[in-house]
Every structure is written in structure tokens, then in C-alpha cells.
Design an enzyme around this catalytic site. Structure first.
Site, PDB file in Angstrom:
ATOM      1  N   GLU A 110       1.001  -1.273  -0.004  1.00  0.00           N
ATOM      2  CA  GLU A 110       0.080   0.073  -0.102  1.00  0.00           C
ATOM      3  C   GLU A 110       0.800   0.978  -0.069  1.00  0.00           C
ATOM      4  OE1 GLU A 110      -2.150  -2.812   2.848  1.00  0.00           O
ATOM      5  OE2 GLU A 110      -0.191  -2.601   2.147  1.00  0.00           O
ATOM      6  N   CYS A 113      -0.471   0.806   7.655  1.00  0.00           N
ATOM      7  CA  CYS A 113      -0.796   1.265   6.343  1.00  0.00           C
ATOM      8  C   CYS A 113      -2.385   1.916   6.308  1.00  0.00           C
ATOM      9  CB  CYS A 113      -1.004  -0.107   5.400  1.00  0.00           C
ATOM     10  SG  CYS A 113       0.701  -0.611   5.016  1.00  0.00           S
ATOM     11  N   THR A 119      18.154 -38.053   0.874  1.00  0.00           N
ATOM     12  CA  THR A 119      18.490 -37.312  -0.197  1.00  0.00           C
ATOM     13  C   THR A 119      19.618 -36.931  -0.408  1.00  0.00           C
ATOM     14  OG1 THR A 119      15.712 -37.173  -0.301  1.00  0.00           O
ATOM     15  CG2 THR A 119      17.308 -35.617  -1.907  1.00  0.00           C
ATOM     16  N   PRO A 155      10.683 -40.232  -1.203  1.00  0.00           N
ATOM     17  CA  PRO A 155       9.518 -40.927  -0.620  1.00  0.00           C
ATOM     18  C   PRO A 155       9.387 -41.042   0.926  1.00  0.00           C
ATOM     19  CG  PRO A 155      10.667 -41.975  -2.453  1.00  0.00           C
ATOM     20  CD  PRO A 155      11.400 -41.151  -1.968  1.00  0.00           C
TER      21      PRO A 155
END
Length: 373
Positions: free
Chosen positions: A64, A96, A208, A310
Site C-alpha cells: 500500500e 498502512c 536425499t 519418498p
């Protein structure tokens, strides 16, 4: 009175058009504004756009204020379209709502009321009390998706969680022995980089990291700086210092979550390299994922992308912590001995809890998105 202050049927269409522009502006900085929402704002006067703004990096200035800065004195008597209720409290910046009142804006159209208890309708009421016409609701559903991270963090105390899974033509996610295999094409991989850029953080498990040594960054031209915080789930704190997520920690932050059991020395070594280490409780044979998400929310993370394979994906499904699933369907087959996308459970355990909101072709591959019912 300007035509923006009296909507009518034609005005309602204009409201939707300008709000969609505000939403598009807000999306420019998804993943860059946490812990604040990525808001967009448009100021219109006599059918002419006189100011545009979106929340800046780090969450401020707010959208804004940016739009008002561009509109300057022309804001007097104009309409502001904003994707989330203007704030009414003093944080690191003034409210604002007060800036809007001082500007002479005549009408404010918000897509949503802010669930933040420090706002929660107070911004709208403050503006109404000063004679500003306030309307709420245009493009509300679209705004809820754009602000899902902000809403989930405030209402549930955790980030909005999106799981990304790449699935072969025969329903597999990797080779036997958990060895990685390319499943999708470059177009699909580029889309994943774009998803990362719109996320505050990306999470993987230690498995991973050990198997793939991923960079977990946005490797598109000009997009590297938009790489999200990298989060590694590492119960035993065995993350090697030679991995990419540690070696490049000065360029892209890496946060490691571990249990309370590993030695303090291991933690200090990672911290000396620049990683943040968080210790949480265990739940059974894994970290308490709800506690992990709670800590992430406390650190300001609102949108979490899960790319951890997974085992980690199945853990999130089992704990009912998935808000959105993005499935990338490739045309290549892996073979019957390949590993499944979700460890120990069929894929519909995930998709059956969510609603499909559509699919799209990415060259020869397909991307399908599901969201929580």
C-alpha cells in the site's frame, strides 16, 4: 464523486479486473517477503491506474505504501485495490491504514480480511471511521491461495506445505537402491525452479542429501538470488561438510533439524560453517514433524516446499501435514523394481485427501496440482 466509489454492475467487473492486477503484482515477490505476506496494491482514479505496489523484499515497505508513493497527490479521491486488509498496528513500520487515510483515498477494496489478530478487521474499521468506503471480497478465493502461507502460519502455527513428486510413466520415483533417475524434461525442471523461487524454504531428508548431493537452488537465469532457505531433516546430525548445502551456505542459507541426542560438537562444527541447527523432540523413530513446522513458523517461514523423497513425503502424509501436492508425471518408465513415490503407501493416500485443481502439459510431461479439501 468518481465512478470508482459507486461500483454497480460495470464497477464490479472493474473491481475484479483491478484486483487481479493487484494479485499479479503481489505474486512477484512470493518467497521474498517472509514473515510478511506478499501483498499487491493498485490505485485507480477515473479509470486510470495512478499507482502500483507490492510488498518488498523482507516484508517492507508494504504494498500500500509503495502504491501511494507512486500515486502521490493524485491519490486524493481515488480507489485502492489491495489483496489483503491494510494493517492497523505499529510493527516495524507505521500502520498502512493510517497512510491510506492521510492520502485522501476515497474507497478501498480488499480481497480478504487479514487473520492476523493484530489486524483482523481493525484496518477496515479504522478507514470506515474516517469516511472511506470499504468493500471486501473481490477475488477472495484467488487471494486465499496467494496468501495461503500467511493464513496457515497465523491460524495453524505452521507453514503451508507443498509436496512436489516426480513420477514416472509406470508410477515410480527412483531406481532400486534409492538411486536418482531423471524422470521429467527440462521444461518440467524449470517449473520446479520457479516453484522454489516462490517458496520461503525447501526441505529434504538427509537420505536425499547423501544420495543426490542436491544444490536446492533456483538455477534459472537471474533467479539464483531467489533461492529459498534450505532445510535438512537429519536426526543423527551426520550431514557431511563436503555436501553442496553446506559448502554453499554463505550464498544460500541452510538450516538443519536434528534430535536432542547428537553431540554438541557436531552441532558446533556445522554452525561454524554457517548452518543454523535446531534441535527438536522425536516422535517414534523420526523427528516430531509438527514441532519442526512450529519452529519454522517461529522463524518466519510461511511457505514450505517439500522435495525430500519418498520417506519424508510419506511421513508428512501420515501426519496429515500436506496442504498441496504437485505431481510431475513423466513419460519415461523406471521398471517394476523402482521405488514408489510414497514409502510404504499408495499414492492415493495423498491425492485422496486433496482436490485436483487442474493439470497442464509441460512439453511431453504433465503437471497436476492438488490442494487440501
Amino acid at each position: 464523486m468518481s465512478k470508482e466509489t459507486t461500483p454497480g454492475p460495470e464497477g464490479a467487473l472493474a473491481d475484479e479486473r483491478y484486483m487481479r492486477l493487484a494479485l499479479a503484482l503481489g505474486r512477484r515477490n512470493l518467497g521474498r517477503t517472509w514473515p510478511n505476506p506478499a501483498v499487491g496494491a493498485v490505485i485507480v482514479k477515473d479509470g486510470v491506474i495512478i499507482g502500483r505496489g507490492w510488498t518488498q523484499d523482507g516484508g517492507r515497505p508494504h504494498a500500500e505504501v509503495e502504491a501511494l508513493r507512486r500515486a502521490r497527490k493524485l491519490a486524493q479521491g481515488a480507489t485502492m485495490y489491495v489483496t489483503l486488509e491494510p494493517c492497523a498496528h505499529h510493527g516495524k513500520t507505521p500502520p498502512c491504514a493510517d497512510a491510506i487515510i492521510r492520502s485522501g483515498i476515497a474507497r478501498v477494496v480488499s480481497a480478504l480480511e487479514d487473520p492476523n489478530p493484530e489486524v483482523a478487521g481493525q484496518g477496515h474499521e479504522r478507514m470506515r471511521a474516517k469516511g472511506i468506503a470499504v468493500e471486501v471480497g473481490p477475488c477472495a478465493e484467488e487471494a486465499r491461495r496467494d496468501h495461503a502461507g500467511h493464513i496457515t502460519r497465523l491460524t495453524q502455527g505452521r507453514p503451508y506445505v507443498t509436496v512436489k513428486l516426480a513420477i514416472s510413466a509406470d508410477g515410480k520415483a527412483g531406481l532400486p537402491g534409492r538411486k536418482p533417475v531423471p524422470i521429467t524434461n527440462k521444461t518440467a525442471r524449470d517449473r520446479v525452479f520457479q516453484m522454489r523461487a516462490c517458496s520461503d524454504a525447501i526441505m529434504v531428508g538427509i537420505g536425499t542429501v547423501l544420495a543426490d548431493d542436491p544444490q536446492l537452488t533456483c538455477r534459472l537465469p537471474g533467479m539464483f538470488e531467489r533461492s529459498p532457505v534450505r532445510v535438512v531433516i537429519d536426526e543423527k546430525l551426520i550431514l557431511p561438510l563436503s555436501t553442496s548445502v553446506v559448502a554453499t551456505v554463505r550464498e544460500t542459507p541452510t538450516w538443519v533439524f536434528t534430535s536432542r541426542r547428537p553431540s554438541q560438537i557436531a552441532e558446533e562444527i556445522l554452525q561454524e560453517k554457517g548452518c543454523k541447527v535446531f534441535r527438536v523432540d522425536e516422535s517414534g523413530d523420526q523427528l516430531d514433524l509438527r514441532q519442526v513446522l512450529k519452529v519454522l513458523a517461529e522463524q518466519g517461514i510461511t511457505r514450505l516446499m517439500l522435495e525430500g523423497g519418498p520417506i519424508l513425503a510419506a511421513s508428512f502424509v501420515e501426519n496429515d501435514l500436506v496442504d498441496e501436492a504437485v505431481l510431475l508425471h513423466g513419460v519415461k518408465s523406471v521398471g517394476v523394481s523402482g521405488i514408489d513415490p510414497l514409502e510404504g503407501m499408495p499414492l492415493d493416500t495423498l491425492t485422496g485427501r486433496l482436490n485436483s485443481i487442474g493439470s497442464e502439459k509441460l512439453d511431453v510431461d504433465t503437471i497436476e496440482t492438488f490442494v487440501r479439501v
